[in-house]
Scaffold this motif. Structure first.
Motif, mmCIF file in Angstrom:
data_model
loop_
_atom_site.group_PDB
_atom_site.id
_atom_site.type_symbol
_atom_site.label_atom_id
_atom_site.label_comp_id
_atom_site.label_asym_id
_atom_site.label_seq_id
_atom_site.Cartn_x
_atom_site.Cartn_y
_atom_site.Cartn_z
ATOM 1 N N CYS A 27 0.819 -1.212 0.000
ATOM 2 C CA CYS A 27 0.000 0.000 0.000
ATOM 3 C C CYS A 27 0.852 1.261 0.000
ATOM 4 C CB CYS A 27 -0.959 0.002 1.186
ATOM 5 S SG CYS A 27 -2.268 -1.204 1.031
ATOM 6 N N ALA A 28 1.974 1.233 0.716
ATOM 7 C CA ALA A 28 2.878 2.391 0.706
ATOM 8 C C ALA A 28 3.483 2.584 -0.676
ATOM 9 C CB ALA A 28 3.969 2.211 1.748
ATOM 10 N N TYR A 29 3.786 1.505 -1.359
ATOM 11 C CA TYR A 29 4.309 1.610 -2.720
ATOM 12 C C TYR A 29 3.237 2.148 -3.667
ATOM 13 C CZ TYR A 29 6.031 0.316 -7.295
ATOM 14 O OH TYR A 29 6.412 0.350 -8.602
ATOM 15 N N LEU A 30 2.009 1.655 -3.536
ATOM 16 C CA LEU A 30 0.928 2.114 -4.412
ATOM 17 C C LEU A 30 0.601 3.579 -4.197
ATOM 18 C CD1 LEU A 30 -1.513 -0.937 -4.313
ATOM 19 C CD2 LEU A 30 0.085 -0.294 -6.113
ATOM 20 N N LYS A 31 0.891 4.095 -3.012
ATOM 21 C CA LYS A 31 0.660 5.507 -2.739
ATOM 22 C C LYS A 31 1.566 6.389 -3.596
ATOM 23 C CE LYS A 31 0.247 8.701 1.128
ATOM 24 N NZ LYS A 31 -1.045 9.196 0.757
ATOM 25 N N LYS A 32 2.722 5.876 -3.996
ATOM 26 C CA LYS A 32 3.661 6.634 -4.821
ATOM 27 C C LYS A 32 3.259 6.659 -6.298
ATOM 28 C CE LYS A 32 6.384 7.439 -1.390
ATOM 29 N NZ LYS A 32 6.532 8.756 -0.839
ATOM 30 N N VAL A 33 2.364 5.773 -6.733
ATOM 31 C CA VAL A 33 1.912 5.727 -8.129
ATOM 32 C C VAL A 33 0.685 6.628 -8.249
ATOM 33 C CG1 VAL A 33 1.116 4.224 -9.989
ATOM 34 C CG2 VAL A 33 2.752 3.363 -8.306
ATOM 35 N N PRO A 34 0.775 7.728 -8.993
ATOM 36 C CA PRO A 34 -0.311 8.730 -8.990
ATOM 37 C C PRO A 34 -1.678 8.187 -9.402
ATOM 38 C CG PRO A 34 1.635 9.603 -10.062
ATOM 39 C CD PRO A 34 1.906 8.164 -9.792
ATOM 40 N N ARG A 35 -1.743 7.393 -10.453
ATOM 41 C CA ARG A 35 -3.038 6.892 -10.924
ATOM 42 C C ARG A 35 -3.667 5.940 -9.909
ATOM 43 N NH1 ARG A 35 -3.586 5.070 -16.970
ATOM 44 N NH2 ARG A 35 -3.342 7.316 -17.150
ATOM 45 N N LEU A 36 -2.859 5.075 -9.327
ATOM 46 C CA LEU A 36 -3.383 4.143 -8.330
ATOM 47 C C LEU A 36 -3.690 4.844 -7.015
ATOM 48 C CD1 LEU A 36 -1.130 1.054 -8.980
ATOM 49 C CD2 LEU A 36 -3.509 1.360 -9.615
ATOM 50 N N ASN A 37 -2.942 5.881 -6.700
ATOM 51 C CA ASN A 37 -3.189 6.630 -5.473
ATOM 52 C C ASN A 37 -4.579 7.261 -5.502
ATOM 53 O OD1 ASN A 37 -2.953 7.987 -3.072
ATOM 54 N ND2 ASN A 37 -1.558 9.527 -3.846
ATOM 55 N N SER A 38 -4.935 7.870 -6.613
ATOM 56 C CA SER A 38 -6.252 8.518 -6.696
ATOM 57 C C SER A 38 -7.374 7.491 -6.792
ATOM 58 C CB SER A 38 -6.292 9.468 -7.885
ATOM 59 O OG SER A 38 -6.138 8.744 -9.090
ATOM 60 N N LEU A 40 -7.260 3.970 -5.730
ATOM 61 C CA LEU A 40 -7.347 2.980 -4.653
ATOM 62 C C LEU A 40 -7.294 3.608 -3.266
ATOM 63 C CD1 LEU A 40 -7.423 -0.082 -4.075
ATOM 64 C CD2 LEU A 40 -4.944 -0.043 -4.069
ATOM 65 N N LEU A 41 -6.547 4.677 -3.110
ATOM 66 C CA LEU A 41 -6.302 5.222 -1.784
ATOM 67 C C LEU A 41 -7.044 6.536 -1.528
ATOM 68 C CD1 LEU A 41 -2.486 4.527 -1.765
ATOM 69 C CD2 LEU A 41 -4.261 3.159 -0.712
ATOM 70 N N SER A 42 -8.093 6.796 -2.278
ATOM 71 C CA SER A 42 -8.806 8.058 -2.097
ATOM 72 C C SER A 42 -9.802 8.008 -0.933
ATOM 73 C CB SER A 42 -9.530 8.442 -3.384
ATOM 74 O OG SER A 42 -10.472 7.451 -3.726
ATOM 75 N N GLU A 43 -10.347 6.849 -0.639
ATOM 76 C CA GLU A 43 -11.304 6.713 0.459
ATOM 77 C C GLU A 43 -10.563 6.602 1.783
ATOM 78 O OE1 GLU A 43 -14.671 6.744 0.352
ATOM 79 O OE2 GLU A 43 -14.517 7.218 -1.770
ATOM 80 N N LYS A 44 -11.028 7.363 2.773
ATOM 81 C CA LYS A 44 -10.365 7.327 4.079
ATOM 82 C C LYS A 44 -11.172 6.585 5.128
ATOM 83 C CE LYS A 44 -7.865 11.493 3.140
ATOM 84 N NZ LYS A 44 -7.676 12.895 3.341
ATOM 85 N N LYS A 45 -12.390 6.177 4.787
ATOM 86 C CA LYS A 45 -13.241 5.438 5.715
ATOM 87 C C LYS A 45 -13.808 4.213 5.011
ATOM 88 C CE LYS A 45 -14.628 9.408 8.450
ATOM 89 N NZ LYS A 45 -15.728 10.214 8.930
ATOM 90 N N GLY A 49 -10.868 2.204 3.132
ATOM 91 C CA GLY A 49 -10.025 2.993 4.009
ATOM 92 C C GLY A 49 -8.884 2.200 4.619
ATOM 93 N N VAL A 50 -9.007 0.878 4.633
ATOM 94 C CA VAL A 50 -7.935 0.027 5.153
ATOM 95 C C VAL A 50 -6.676 0.196 4.299
ATOM 96 C CG1 VAL A 50 -7.266 -2.369 5.571
ATOM 97 C CG2 VAL A 50 -9.569 -1.608 6.131
ATOM 98 N N PHE A 51 -6.863 0.303 2.975
ATOM 99 C CA PHE A 51 -5.721 0.511 2.090
ATOM 100 C C PHE A 51 -5.061 1.863 2.372
ATOM 101 C CE2 PHE A 51 -8.438 -2.433 -0.273
ATOM 102 C CZ PHE A 51 -7.533 -3.429 -0.559
ATOM 103 N N TYR A 52 -5.880 2.885 2.564
ATOM 104 C CA TYR A 52 -5.359 4.225 2.856
ATOM 105 C C TYR A 52 -4.587 4.228 4.179
ATOM 106 C CZ TYR A 52 -5.304 9.116 4.210
ATOM 107 O OH TYR A 52 -4.905 10.360 4.638
ATOM 108 N N LYS A 53 -5.159 3.612 5.195
ATOM 109 C CA LYS A 53 -4.511 3.597 6.509
ATOM 110 C C LYS A 53 -3.210 2.798 6.484
ATOM 111 C CE LYS A 53 -8.830 4.392 8.832
ATOM 112 N NZ LYS A 53 -9.947 3.848 9.556
ATOM 113 N N ALA A 54 -3.189 1.695 5.741
ATOM 114 C CA ALA A 54 -1.958 0.916 5.612
ATOM 115 C C ALA A 54 -0.888 1.713 4.871
ATOM 116 C CB ALA A 54 -2.230 -0.398 4.887
ATOM 117 N N ALA A 55 -1.298 2.495 3.864
ATOM 118 C CA ALA A 55 -0.338 3.328 3.137
ATOM 119 C C ALA A 55 0.231 4.419 4.033
ATOM 120 C CB ALA A 55 -1.003 3.941 1.911
ATOM 121 N N ILE A 56 -0.601 4.985 4.886
ATOM 122 C CA ILE A 56 -0.129 6.017 5.812
ATOM 123 C C ILE A 56 0.854 5.420 6.817
ATOM 124 C CG2 ILE A 56 -0.859 7.592 7.639
ATOM 125 C CD1 ILE A 56 -1.462 8.549 4.793
ATOM 126 N N ILE A 57 0.541 4.238 7.339
ATOM 127 C CA ILE A 57 1.456 3.566 8.269
ATOM 128 C C ILE A 57 2.786 3.290 7.580
ATOM 129 C CG2 ILE A 57 1.875 1.399 9.503
ATOM 130 C CD1 ILE A 57 -1.146 1.364 10.115
#
Length: 80
Positions: A27-38, A40-45, A49-57
């Protein structure tokens, strides 16, 4: 190896730790990819949101996560 032994290894605690570490690193790696970040990781709840929280961790605690990955790799390769 018997079926019972394989089944016990499937639900082992160290297997859950390996899965968690790999999930956080992915998830942290996917956060660095702009298209996947918007996408997969756009939802925070919610469930997504599990993907977003794992990327933040993974991004905020990158040094402890990396050390944990190295320790787990040493354990899986040499001790298990």
């Amino acid at each position: 190896m018997s079926n019972l032994k394989k089944h016990e290894q499937l639900y082992s605690f160290d297997g859950i730790l390996v899965f968690g570490l790999l999930f956080i690193c992915t998830c942290a790696y996917l956060k660095k990819v702009p298209r996947l970040n918007s996408w997969l990781l756009s939802e925070k709840k919610g469930v997504w949101g599990v993907f977003y929280k794992a990327a933040i961790i993974g991004t905020r605690l990158h040094i402890p996560v990396a050390i944990s990955c190295l320790i787990m790799a040493f354990y899986v390769i040499f001790l298990k």
